[in-house]
Design a protein around this motif. Structure first.
Motif, PDB file in Angstrom:
ATOM      1  N   UNK A 195       0.872  -1.168   0.000  1.00  0.00           N
ATOM      2  CA  UNK A 195       0.000   0.000   0.000  1.00  0.00           C
ATOM      3  C   UNK A 195       0.910   1.220   0.000  1.00  0.00           C
ATOM      4  N   UNK A 196       1.050   1.847  -1.160  1.00  0.00           N
ATOM      5  CA  UNK A 196       1.968   2.970  -1.343  1.00  0.00           C
ATOM      6  C   UNK A 196       1.180   4.283  -1.290  1.00  0.00           C
ATOM      7  N   UNK A 197       1.306   4.988  -0.177  1.00  0.00           N
ATOM      8  CA  UNK A 197       0.607   6.269   0.008  1.00  0.00           C
ATOM      9  C   UNK A 197       1.551   7.452  -0.170  1.00  0.00           C
ATOM     10  N   UNK A 198       2.748   7.204  -0.698  1.00  0.00           N
ATOM     11  CA  UNK A 198       3.771   8.249  -0.744  1.00  0.00           C
ATOM     12  C   UNK A 198       3.427   9.401  -1.673  1.00  0.00           C
ATOM     13  N   UNK A 199       2.558   9.172  -2.663  1.00  0.00           N
ATOM     14  CA  UNK A 199       2.212  10.227  -3.625  1.00  0.00           C
ATOM     15  C   UNK A 199       0.974  11.006  -3.207  1.00  0.00           C
ATOM     16  N   UNK A 200       0.392  10.730  -2.056  1.00  0.00           N
ATOM     17  CA  UNK A 200      -0.859  11.358  -1.633  1.00  0.00           C
ATOM     18  C   UNK A 200      -0.573  12.625  -0.836  1.00  0.00           C
ATOM     19  N   UNK A 201      -1.275  13.696  -1.189  1.00  0.00           N
ATOM     20  CA  UNK A 201      -1.259  14.931  -0.383  1.00  0.00           C
ATOM     21  C   UNK A 201      -2.499  14.900   0.496  1.00  0.00           C
ATOM     22  N   UNK A 202      -2.333  14.543   1.734  1.00  0.00           N
ATOM     23  CA  UNK A 202      -3.467  14.358   2.633  1.00  0.00           C
ATOM     24  C   UNK A 202      -4.055  15.697   3.053  1.00  0.00           C
ATOM     25  N   UNK A 203      -5.376  15.705   3.196  1.00  0.00           N
ATOM     26  CA  UNK A 203      -6.089  16.906   3.636  1.00  0.00           C
ATOM     27  C   UNK A 203      -5.827  17.153   5.124  1.00  0.00           C
ATOM     28  N   UNK A 204      -6.169  18.346   5.565  1.00  0.00           N
ATOM     29  CA  UNK A 204      -6.077  18.650   6.991  1.00  0.00           C
ATOM     30  C   UNK A 204      -7.035  17.753   7.767  1.00  0.00           C
ATOM     31  N   UNK A 205      -6.638  17.357   8.950  1.00  0.00           N
ATOM     32  CA  UNK A 205      -7.457  16.442   9.739  1.00  0.00           C
ATOM     33  C   UNK A 205      -6.811  15.076   9.821  1.00  0.00           C
ATOM     34  N   UNK A 206      -7.581  14.120  10.289  1.00  0.00           N
ATOM     35  CA  UNK A 206      -7.073  12.765  10.524  1.00  0.00           C
ATOM     36  C   UNK A 206      -7.637  11.794   9.492  1.00  0.00           C
ATOM     37  N   UNK A 207      -6.758  10.990   8.924  1.00  0.00           N
ATOM     38  CA  UNK A 207      -7.146   9.961   7.963  1.00  0.00           C
ATOM     39  C   UNK A 207      -6.751   8.600   8.529  1.00  0.00           C
ATOM     40  N   UNK A 208      -7.710   7.690   8.573  1.00  0.00           N
ATOM     41  CA  UNK A 208      -7.466   6.349   9.089  1.00  0.00           C
ATOM     42  C   UNK A 208      -7.306   5.370   7.918  1.00  0.00           C
ATOM     43  N   UNK A 209      -6.271   4.553   7.966  1.00  0.00           N
ATOM     44  CA  UNK A 209      -6.023   3.543   6.950  1.00  0.00           C
ATOM     45  C   UNK A 209      -5.727   2.220   7.657  1.00  0.00           C
ATOM     46  N   UNK A 210      -6.467   1.179   7.279  1.00  0.00           N
ATOM     47  CA  UNK A 210      -6.248  -0.159   7.829  1.00  0.00           C
ATOM     48  C   UNK A 210      -5.830  -1.089   6.697  1.00  0.00           C
ATOM     49  N   UNK A 211      -4.724  -1.782   6.898  1.00  0.00           N
ATOM     50  CA  UNK A 211      -4.225  -2.730   5.892  1.00  0.00           C
ATOM     51  C   UNK A 211      -3.948  -4.058   6.583  1.00  0.00           C
ATOM     52  N   UNK A 212      -4.500  -5.141   6.027  1.00  0.00           N
ATOM     53  CA  UNK A 212      -4.316  -6.459   6.642  1.00  0.00           C
ATOM     54  C   UNK A 212      -3.959  -7.500   5.588  1.00  0.00           C
ATOM     55  N   UNK A 213      -3.079  -8.424   5.979  1.00  0.00           N
ATOM     56  CA  UNK A 213      -2.743  -9.598   5.184  1.00  0.00           C
ATOM     57  C   UNK A 213      -2.863 -10.810   6.110  1.00  0.00           C
ATOM     58  N   UNK A 214      -3.684 -11.781   5.714  1.00  0.00           N
ATOM     59  CA  UNK A 214      -3.857 -12.951   6.558  1.00  0.00           C
ATOM     60  C   UNK A 214      -2.566 -13.731   6.710  1.00  0.00           C
ATOM     61  N   UNK A 215      -1.995 -14.174   5.581  1.00  0.00           N
ATOM     62  CA  UNK A 215      -0.731 -14.903   5.576  1.00  0.00           C
ATOM     63  C   UNK A 215       0.113 -14.346   4.439  1.00  0.00           C
ATOM     64  N   UNK A 216       1.255 -13.757   4.773  1.00  0.00           N
ATOM     65  CA  UNK A 216       2.097 -13.187   3.735  1.00  0.00           C
ATOM     66  C   UNK A 216       2.877 -11.987   4.222  1.00  0.00           C
ATOM     67  N   UNK A 217       3.069 -11.019   3.328  1.00  0.00           N
ATOM     68  CA  UNK A 217       3.889  -9.834   3.628  1.00  0.00           C
ATOM     69  C   UNK A 217       3.088  -8.575   3.317  1.00  0.00           C
ATOM     70  N   UNK A 218       3.165  -7.622   4.234  1.00  0.00           N
ATOM     71  CA  UNK A 218       2.460  -6.356   4.079  1.00  0.00           C
ATOM     72  C   UNK A 218       3.466  -5.216   4.183  1.00  0.00           C
ATOM     73  N   UNK A 219       3.436  -4.315   3.186  1.00  0.00           N
ATOM     74  CA  UNK A 219       4.280  -3.117   3.195  1.00  0.00           C
ATOM     75  C   UNK A 219       3.378  -1.899   3.035  1.00  0.00           C
ATOM     76  N   UNK A 220       3.517  -0.942   3.928  1.00  0.00           N
ATOM     77  CA  UNK A 220       2.768   0.316   3.852  1.00  0.00           C
ATOM     78  C   UNK A 220       3.775   1.454   3.790  1.00  0.00           C
ATOM     79  N   UNK A 221       3.653   2.307   2.767  1.00  0.00           N
ATOM     80  CA  UNK A 221       4.539   3.455   2.605  1.00  0.00           C
ATOM     81  C   UNK A 221       3.748   4.726   2.829  1.00  0.00           C
ATOM     82  N   UNK A 222       4.256   5.589   3.715  1.00  0.00           N
ATOM     83  CA  UNK A 222       3.575   6.851   4.026  1.00  0.00           C
ATOM     84  C   UNK A 222       4.473   8.010   3.635  1.00  0.00           C
ATOM     85  N   UNK A 223       3.881   9.144   3.264  1.00  0.00           N
ATOM     86  CA  UNK A 223       4.680  10.293   2.827  1.00  0.00           C
ATOM     87  C   UNK A 223       5.314  11.022   4.009  1.00  0.00           C
TER      88      UNK A 223
END
Length: 288
Positions: A195-223
């Motif tokens: 889940x690559x969020x590096x190109x996102x310009x987030x709005x003011x306020x709070x943004x919730x992101x949930x990412x799940x993988x049952x069995x495997x590998x999970x990578x989350x990139x934040x700006x």
């Protein structure tokens, strides 16, 4: 043996500890309900501790009566696989509120059947013509039992982790480029997800992101711009958040990081893997 109900294990423990046998039976019952260890301990004691009126334990009596050509290696493999399979069955039964326990229960039942088949087919005098066929069948059963019980254990740990086993199978990448494209939930059952969020310009306020993988590998990139709060968890595996790495059973990391000067955006990331690796990365600014 005078106060036994089944094998006399509780009565023997109570006499050894000089306590009322009711307390010991309650302890065995509680341990059996809470994961099944009580039943396994009781069975082991029944087989390995001799009774009052016997010189040898039950397991040794059975071993002394076995056929001359019974394979000890096959028996050991069958018993080990059977004990693990019983643990998986207890951990995934309908008495536990696991969302994903069905697969672990089914694999555990299959592993137990294979283990019993190994032990049952481990002995007997054979003619030379049938010996090769017996070796082939035993090897196939042994390999299948090990693979199936390993799968049962993996699915058992995944179910106990509480991570949902849904969202497809394979390798998946999500790369939103605007705040409107960011989903609240990203899920994958088996495989690798980025889940690559590096190109996102987030709005003011709070943004919730949930990412799940049952069995495997999970990578989350934040700006680098917004402040970030991360709760990362793996039922069994490694968890790495912003370069900080921990691994093992039921690993959790909670990390908060400040954002760029003047930023009013805040991103809350929940990253979970039932069995596998979780990695949360903060990308560097383009000008650096």
């Amino acid at each position: 043996m005078s106060r036994r109900i089944l094998g006399g294990v509780a009565a023997g423990v109570a006499r050894y500890l000089d306590v009322d046998v009711v307390f010991v039976r309650v302890a065995f019952a509680v341990l059996t309900v809470l994961g099944g260890s009580g039943a396994l301990i009781y069975l082991a004691a029944w087989l390995l501790v001799p009774a009052d009126d016997e010189e040898h334990p039950l397991a040794q009596q059975w071993a002394d009566r076995r056929p001359a050509r019974r394979s000890l290696i096959v028996i050991v493999i069958g018993i080990v696989v059977g004990v693990i399979a019983l643990t998986d069955l207890f951990s995934n039964g309908p008495w536990w509120p696991h969302e994903n326990g069905n697969l672990g229960f089914l694999f555990g039942a299959a592993a137990l059947i294979l283990a019993l088949s190994l032990v049952a087919g481990s002995g007997g005098n054979r003619k030379a013509a049938s010996r090769l066929r017996w070796v082939f069948v035993t090897v196939v059963l042994g390999v299948a039992a090990v693979v199936v019980v390993a799968a049962a254990t993996v699915f058992s740990i995944e179910a106990a982790s509480g991570v949902p086993l849904r969202g497809g199978i394979g390798a998946t990448q999500f790369r939103p480029t605007s705040a409107g494209q960011v989903a609240r939930n990203y899920r994958l059952a088996l495989g690798n997800m980025n889940v690559d969020l590096s190109a996102v310009s987030f709005r003011s306020g709070t943004t919730h992101v949930t990412a799940t993988v049952g069995i495997g590998r999970l990578v989350v990139e934040v700006p680098p711009g917004p402040s970030v709060s991360v709760v990362a968890h793996s039922g069994l595996g490694d968890v790495e958040v912003f370069g900080q790495n921990n691994g093992g059973l039921s690993t959790v990391q909670t990390v908060s990081a400040a954002g760029a000067t003047g930023s009013r955006s805040h991103v809350v990331v929940d990253a979970d893997a039932g069995v596998g690796q979780v990695q949360v990365i903060r990308t560097v600014p383009a000008y650096s």
